[in-house]
Design an enzyme around this catalytic site. Structure first.
Site, mmCIF file in Angstrom:
data_model
loop_
_atom_site.group_PDB
_atom_site.id
_atom_site.type_symbol
_atom_site.label_atom_id
_atom_site.label_comp_id
_atom_site.label_asym_id
_atom_site.label_seq_id
_atom_site.Cartn_x
_atom_site.Cartn_y
_atom_site.Cartn_z
ATOM 1 N N LYS A 94 -6.038 -19.560 -0.947
ATOM 2 C CA LYS A 94 -4.828 -18.756 -0.749
ATOM 3 C C LYS A 94 -3.761 -19.208 -1.761
ATOM 4 O O LYS A 94 -4.102 -19.802 -2.770
ATOM 5 C CB LYS A 94 -4.337 -18.889 0.697
ATOM 6 C CG LYS A 94 -5.314 -18.311 1.725
ATOM 7 C CD LYS A 94 -5.411 -16.798 1.577
ATOM 8 C CE LYS A 94 -6.367 -16.190 2.586
ATOM 9 N NZ LYS A 94 -6.611 -14.764 2.308
ATOM 10 N N ASP B 252 -3.730 -15.405 7.635
ATOM 11 C CA ASP B 252 -2.513 -15.974 7.044
ATOM 12 C C ASP B 252 -1.735 -16.846 8.030
ATOM 13 O O ASP B 252 -0.735 -17.450 7.654
ATOM 14 C CB ASP B 252 -1.596 -14.853 6.547
ATOM 15 C CG ASP B 252 -2.186 -14.146 5.333
ATOM 16 O OD1 ASP B 252 -2.994 -14.760 4.614
ATOM 17 O OD2 ASP B 252 -1.842 -12.966 5.105
ATOM 18 N N GLY C 8 -1.307 -12.257 -4.829
ATOM 19 C CA GLY C 8 -2.732 -11.926 -4.921
ATOM 20 C C GLY C 8 -3.006 -10.489 -4.513
ATOM 21 O O GLY C 8 -3.877 -9.830 -5.086
ATOM 22 N N ARG D 283 0.828 -1.211 0.000
ATOM 23 C CA ARG D 283 0.000 0.000 0.000
ATOM 24 C C ARG D 283 0.856 1.253 0.000
ATOM 25 O O ARG D 283 0.487 2.267 -0.599
ATOM 26 C CB ARG D 283 -0.959 -0.041 1.203
ATOM 27 C CG ARG D 283 -2.096 -1.074 1.007
ATOM 28 C CD ARG D 283 -2.724 -1.464 2.323
ATOM 29 N NE ARG D 283 -3.899 -2.312 2.196
ATOM 30 C CZ ARG D 283 -3.885 -3.643 2.023
ATOM 31 N NH1 ARG D 283 -2.727 -4.293 1.924
ATOM 32 N NH2 ARG D 283 -5.013 -4.331 1.939
#
Ligand code: S3P
EC number: 2.5.1.19
Length: 451
Positions: A360, A333, A108, A41
């Site tokens: 995942k 995760d 992803g 990000r």
């Protein structure tokens, strides 16, 4: 200043097997690399600001480098400057059409968030990825982004490779997430940055909130409200983002491997410095404590708007528990490494509500069930979780003549590496290369902590 390293050419034929052997206690102080979600990000929002952002502590893993390469292909300037990274942004609405397909490797997060960005720019982009990423569902972002006006030609099943055409101006939507996914939430909010009007995402179950925290820091007009037990996030576009200086905290998902390792290897007493403890991410430490782990938070502080602490983890006798499925989004995760902790606990650990683990980097329920059984653990695989009989602290058998299959999944590789530390025969991993997607110095840190 040096240029961004080109990402490796994915799908390359290199495969490196490695046997992880019984370990000495983990001691001393270590520092895990920067948070992967925040690193992606930082680059993306820096690329959309007007002016120069500086990032310290960026994770230099392959996934994040794939994001950097894609943003450069769309016009941003991204360079390493000493230990920092600097990003000269093009401004919201300023992304250029990439000349070649964007190679997302194994990532992803890069794929889904960048699809969100492209969706409201008048450009066309092709997305490709490795064998693992090419199996993962993209329909979950294609659906809302199509409603906003973008168009897609995807591979059968809504997977990569795919081609998309953004729409400028895009249409603002109100979208209630059908799956608890920060990637889907973020894709819609990022599309909303260059969309005139209010784009709204409704989250029935809260997921990691780095996009919301960071976009506000970059100056976006973004609000979060609680309504009828749901989180309602609104972004008002088009946004003007100003550049920021960002310090990326250590990744709790990476710290989790060492927290479990220190909990299960007798005699361990390890300090993991600078661990991000955002409540939407720190479920693993709560669950480990419920199992009896000895985790002490030292020097709790704020780093770049995120709660951070040093974690002192000492060996402890763990006990099996029923894990509350409501905590899953805050540790989505970390289940592979939790399963290793469960294998070393006394009694049975039951997990449920984990359907998302099947989509995942690999199907993590079946991959971990197979890997743990191959290492002598009694595991039952259910549709939405695993039931694991713990060894009560005794070493696992390990894999004398077999290799554990990691299916191009970094977290399966690292979890089973930790299982190897507490096994009689060691655990052989078929391929450790994928570890570099999120934690390039994992093995080196393991050596440091156990020597
Ligand atoms: C991420 C969100 C999660 C997580 C992934 C990173 C993010 O994915 O598994 O590793 O940075 O937004 P989902 O949104 O698919 O749960």
């Amino acid at each position: 200043m040096c240029a961004v390293k080109a990402p490796p050419s994915y799908g390359y034929p290199f495969v490196t097997a490695h046997r992880f052997l019984p370990s000495a206690p983990l001691t001393g102080r270590i520092r895990v690399p920067g948070d992967k979600s925040i690193s992606h990000r930082s680059l993306m929002f820096g690329a959309l600001a007007i002016g120069r952002s500086r990032i310290s502590g960026l994770l230099e893993g392959e996934d994040v480098l794939a994001t950097a390469a894609a943003l450069r292909a769309m016009g941003a300037t991204i360079n390493r400057d000493g230990d920092d990274w600097v990003v000269d942004g093009v401004g919201v609405g300023g992304l250029l059409q990439p000349e070649q397909a964007l190679d997302m490797g194994n990532s992803g997060t890069s794929t889904r968030l960048l699809m969100g960005l492209v969706a409201s720019h008048g450009i066309t982009a092709a997305f490709t990825g490795d064998a693992s990423l090419s199996k993962r569902p993209m329909g979950r972002v294609i659906d809302p982004l199509s409603t906003m006006g973008a168009s897609f030609t995807a591979s059968p099943g809504g997977t990569l490779p795919l081609m998309m055409e953004g729409m400028e101006p895009a249409v603002p939507i109100t979208y209630e997430l059908p799956v608890a996914s920060a990637q889907v939430k973020s894709a819609v909010l990022l599309a909303g940055l260059n969309t005139p009007g209010t784009t709204t995402v409704i989250e029935p179950v809260p997921t990691r909130d780095h996009t919301e925290r960071m976009l506000r820091g970059f100056g976006a007009d973004l609000t979060v409200e609680e309504m009828d037990g749901k989180r309602v996030v609104r972004i008002h576009g088009p946004a003007d983002l100003h550049p920021c200086d960002i310090t990326v905290p250590g990744d709790p998902s990476s710290a989790a491997f060492f927290a479990v390792a220190a909990s299960v290897v007798p005699g361990s007493d390890l300090v993991i410095e600078n661990v991000g403890l955002n409540p939407t991410r720190s479920g693993i430490f709560t669950v480990l404590e419920q199992m009896g782990a000895n985790i002490q938070k030292l020097d709790e502080r704020d780093v770049g708007g995120e709660p951070v602490a040093d974690l002192r983890v000492r060996h402890a006798a763990l006990k099996g528990i029923d894990v509350d499925p409501a905590i899953a989004p805050s540790m989505i995760d970390e289940f592979p490494i939790l399963f290793v902790a469960a294998a070393m606990a006394s009694g049975t650990t039951v997990t449920s509500g984990l359907d998302e683990l099947r989509v995942k980097e690999s199907d993590r329920l079946s991959a971990m069930a197979a890997a743990l059984s191959a290492s002598g653990v009694n595991v039952e695989e259910r549709d939405d979780g695993l039931v694991i009989e713990g060894s009560g602290g005794l070493p696992l058998r390990g894999t004398a003549n077999a290799k554990v299959e990691t299916h191009l999944d970094h977290r399966i590789a690292m979890s089973m590496a930790i299982a190897g530390l507490v096994s009689n025969d060691g655990v052989e991993i078929d391929d450790v290369e994928p570890i570099a997607t999120s934690f390039p110095n994992f093995t080196a840190l393991l050596d440091t902590a156990s020597s």
